[in-house]
Write a protein that holds these residues in place. Structure first.
Motif, PDB file in Angstrom:
ATOM      1  N   UNK A 171       0.854  -1.181   0.000  1.00  0.00           N
ATOM      2  CA  UNK A 171       0.000   0.000   0.000  1.00  0.00           C
ATOM      3  C   UNK A 171       0.893   1.235   0.000  1.00  0.00           C
ATOM      4  N   UNK A 172       0.341   2.385  -0.371  1.00  0.00           N
ATOM      5  CA  UNK A 172       1.140   3.602  -0.491  1.00  0.00           C
ATOM      6  C   UNK A 172       0.844   4.548   0.666  1.00  0.00           C
ATOM      7  N   UNK A 173       1.906   5.111   1.263  1.00  0.00           N
ATOM      8  CA  UNK A 173       1.745   6.179   2.246  1.00  0.00           C
ATOM      9  C   UNK A 173       1.517   7.499   1.518  1.00  0.00           C
ATOM     10  N   UNK A 224      -7.494   2.047  -9.493  1.00  0.00           N
ATOM     11  CA  UNK A 224      -6.247   1.532 -10.054  1.00  0.00           C
ATOM     12  C   UNK A 224      -6.294   1.641 -11.576  1.00  0.00           C
ATOM     13  N   UNK A 225      -5.159   1.303 -12.211  1.00  0.00           N
ATOM     14  CA  UNK A 225      -5.121   1.306 -13.666  1.00  0.00           C
ATOM     15  C   UNK A 225      -4.152   2.303 -14.256  1.00  0.00           C
ATOM     16  N   UNK A 226      -3.535   3.134 -13.401  1.00  0.00           N
ATOM     17  CA  UNK A 226      -2.564   4.104 -13.910  1.00  0.00           C
ATOM     18  C   UNK A 226      -1.367   4.155 -12.976  1.00  0.00           C
ATOM     19  N   UNK A 227      -0.168   3.928 -13.525  1.00  0.00           N
ATOM     20  CA  UNK A 227       1.059   3.951 -12.728  1.00  0.00           C
ATOM     21  C   UNK A 227       1.631   5.353 -12.570  1.00  0.00           C
ATOM     22  N   UNK A 228       0.969   6.370 -13.177  1.00  0.00           N
ATOM     23  CA  UNK A 228       1.523   7.723 -13.132  1.00  0.00           C
ATOM     24  C   UNK A 228       0.626   8.736 -12.418  1.00  0.00           C
ATOM     25  N   UNK A 229      -0.594   8.355 -12.050  1.00  0.00           N
ATOM     26  CA  UNK A 229      -1.523   9.295 -11.424  1.00  0.00           C
ATOM     27  C   UNK A 229      -1.458   9.191  -9.907  1.00  0.00           C
ATOM     28  N   UNK A 230      -1.588  10.363  -9.245  1.00  0.00           N
ATOM     29  CA  UNK A 230      -1.611  10.392  -7.785  1.00  0.00           C
ATOM     30  C   UNK A 230      -2.627  11.443  -7.339  1.00  0.00           C
ATOM     31  N   UNK A 231      -3.412  11.109  -6.329  1.00  0.00           N
ATOM     32  CA  UNK A 231      -4.358  12.050  -5.758  1.00  0.00           C
ATOM     33  C   UNK A 231      -5.647  12.180  -6.545  1.00  0.00           C
ATOM     34  N   UNK A 232      -6.376  13.269  -6.271  1.00  0.00           N
ATOM     35  CA  UNK A 232      -7.677  13.511  -6.889  1.00  0.00           C
ATOM     36  C   UNK A 232      -7.500  13.944  -8.339  1.00  0.00           C
ATOM     37  N   UNK A 233      -8.258  13.297  -9.222  1.00  0.00           N
ATOM     38  CA  UNK A 233      -8.187  13.590 -10.649  1.00  0.00           C
ATOM     39  C   UNK A 233      -9.361  14.490 -11.080  1.00  0.00           C
ATOM     40  N   UNK A 238      -9.764   8.992  -7.493  1.00  0.00           N
ATOM     41  CA  UNK A 238      -8.508   9.087  -6.748  1.00  0.00           C
ATOM     42  C   UNK A 238      -7.590   7.938  -7.151  1.00  0.00           C
ATOM     43  N   UNK A 239      -6.326   8.245  -7.392  1.00  0.00           N
ATOM     44  CA  UNK A 239      -5.346   7.246  -7.795  1.00  0.00           C
ATOM     45  C   UNK A 239      -4.101   7.344  -6.905  1.00  0.00           C
ATOM     46  N   UNK A 240      -3.318   6.259  -6.922  1.00  0.00           N
ATOM     47  CA  UNK A 240      -2.084   6.224  -6.123  1.00  0.00           C
ATOM     48  C   UNK A 240      -1.045   5.359  -6.824  1.00  0.00           C
ATOM     49  N   UNK A 241      -0.679   5.772  -8.035  1.00  0.00           N
ATOM     50  CA  UNK A 241       0.356   5.073  -8.813  1.00  0.00           C
ATOM     51  C   UNK A 241       0.033   3.587  -8.990  1.00  0.00           C
ATOM     52  N   UNK A 242      -1.229   3.262  -9.140  1.00  0.00           N
ATOM     53  CA  UNK A 242      -1.728   1.906  -9.355  1.00  0.00           C
ATOM     54  C   UNK A 242      -1.736   1.047  -8.087  1.00  0.00           C
ATOM     55  N   UNK A 243      -1.510   1.646  -6.928  1.00  0.00           N
ATOM     56  CA  UNK A 243      -1.702   0.923  -5.667  1.00  0.00           C
ATOM     57  C   UNK A 243      -3.171   1.016  -5.273  1.00  0.00           C
ATOM     58  N   UNK A 244      -3.694  -0.073  -4.740  1.00  0.00           N
ATOM     59  CA  UNK A 244      -5.126  -0.167  -4.450  1.00  0.00           C
ATOM     60  C   UNK A 244      -5.502   0.526  -3.148  1.00  0.00           C
ATOM     61  N   UNK A 245      -4.555   0.583  -2.201  1.00  0.00           N
ATOM     62  CA  UNK A 245      -4.846   1.144  -0.883  1.00  0.00           C
ATOM     63  C   UNK A 245      -3.832   2.226  -0.529  1.00  0.00           C
TER      64      UNK A 245
END
Length: 414
Positions: A171-173, A224-233, A238-245
């Motif tokens: 998971x991502x901090x 999930x689904x994007x390795x380059x997005x972070x935060x609110x779109x 909301x994305x976190x570099x393709x991490x689910x949590x």
């Protein structure tokens, strides 16, 4: 401990003279016992109250807005949602080894992320489990090989499912950002050299800043689904570099010093449940060159309050260390304490074919015992330490690609 690409901390001398081993003691060291133990210098006591912390908390309205925007999940849900299966091509060479496991092949060999800190559900609660599961957490910092700094991830390993090959998920901090009307989050740009789990809170060492604190009562699932997005779109997702949590920062303890002491470098952190009250042990990493330039290596103990899980202030309301020592041990990567005995892990190079590059373990009984070296007791690239009193396990791990075991030794045997 690979260094992030940032300037080194300036180090001021404390004016305290290091205690050196006597000539007779050095002679005794050369005749060390068959376990590879030897005596070094004694640790030098310091004025503990000169090491201090100030608490600041993330806006509750911002946390609340993200709670409302995102599905909240439990740690047990994440542990049951493991999507990676570890495999070990070999067993680690560890003195008094009692347990070990590995990562999957991709995580064992990647240079994109480096594992650093370790803590367990026995830190979280004395019973040894969290939400009914035995869990290990490991921190990794992003080496930014893809030119995107993703910050810090945490591996959640479910040892209740398997002790020797626990399924796991990263998971991502994240650090909340934006406003209550448009809440978002961003990566945590720190080294995460040590972590400590206490109740619902996860403490993460911030090398030049103290501690970042993350609350497991606010654990969120994102898209999930994007390795380059972070935060609110822009579409509200909301994305976190393709991490689910993601796990958010909810507080920070910023460190300071008094009495002319240099700022403490927060390289590792662990919990000591054998002290009264429970306490946090922090140590510094310094290289051989830094020591030659006048840096010191110190370790401190800070009490922690089991009622709110925060560092415990003294009677005057100031959060202060209650114990502090100067050890001047080179390349300390982790530390902990058990019934007044301190343990330090020490990395010793990356010559993987040379057994003398295996990590060392050092111990000393406070306040005046000599430091004892247990040579080559750990793996190459040994990192953080965490003690599990329910099984007398002293946990550590290796950081180098291809040499990344997670393992435990019998603490009472040292």
């Amino acid at each position: 401990m690979r260094r992030r690409r940032r300037s080194a901390l300036a180090v001021a001398s404390l004016g305290v003279v290091a205690l050196l081993a006597s000539a007779s003691q050095a002679t005794a060291s050369q005749g060390s016992d068959e376990q590879g133990s030897s005596l070094a210098a004694a640790a030098t006591p310091l004025t503990a109250s000169n090491f201090r912390y100030t608490l600041s908390e993330t806006s509750s309205s911002l946390i609340g807005a993200l709670d409302a925007a995102l599905p909240n999940v439990s740690m047990s849900t994440v542990a049951d949602d493991g999507n990676r299966t570890p495999s070990c091509p070999s067993a680690p060479s560890v003195t008094h080894r009692t347990a070990y496991y590995c990562w999957n092949e991709g995580d064992r060999d990647t240079s994109a992320w480096y594992p650093q800190g370790i803590t367990t559900s026995s830190d979280a609660f004395a019973a040894g489990t969290y939400e009914g599961k035995r869990i290990n957490l490991v921190s990794w910092y992003d080496h930014a090989d893809d030119n995107i700094d993703k910050g810090v991830r945490i591996s959640v390993s479910n040892l209740s499912a398997s002790a020797s090959a626990p399924p796991y998920r990263h998971l991502l901090l994240v650090e909340p950002s934006g406003t209550a009307a448009a809440p978002s989050f961003k990566p945590i740009d720190i080294h995460a050299g040590g972590i400590m789990w206490y109740g619902n809170l996860l403490y993460v060492a911030d090398t030049g800043g103290g501690f970042r604190v993350f609350d497991l009562d606010h654990l969120w699932q994102v898209s999930t689904g994007s390795a380059s997005k972070i935060g609110r779109q822009s579409d509200g997702s909301y994305h976190a570099f393709d991490y689910k949590y993601v796990l958010p920062q909810t507080a920070k303890f910023t460190d300071s010093t008094a009495g002319g002491y240099a700022q403490l470098q927060h390289s590792s952190v662990s919990l000591d449940r054998s002290s009264s009250p429970d306490s946090v042990v922090v140590s510094e990493y310094r290289s051989k060159d830094e020591l030659a330039d006048g840096a010191q290596v110190r370790t401190i103990r800070v009490p922690i309050d089991y009622t709110n899980r925060y560092l415990k202030p003294a009677s005057d309301g100031v959060i202060k260390a209650t114990e502090a020592y100067r050890t001047d041990l080179e390349s300390v990567q982790g530390s902990t304490a058990i019934n007044g005995e301190f343990f330090f892990s020490q990395s010793d190079g990356d010559d993987f074919s040379n057994p003398t590059s295996d990590g060392d373990l050092h111990t000393f009984v406070a306040p005046s015992g000599s430091i004892v070296r247990h040579g080559d007791a750990l793996t190459v690239g040994a990192e953080d330490l965490s003690y599990d009193p329910t099984r007398d396990y002293l946990w550590s791990l290796g950081e180098y690609p291809g040499h990344r075991w997670v393992y435990a030794a019998d603490a009472s045997s040292f």
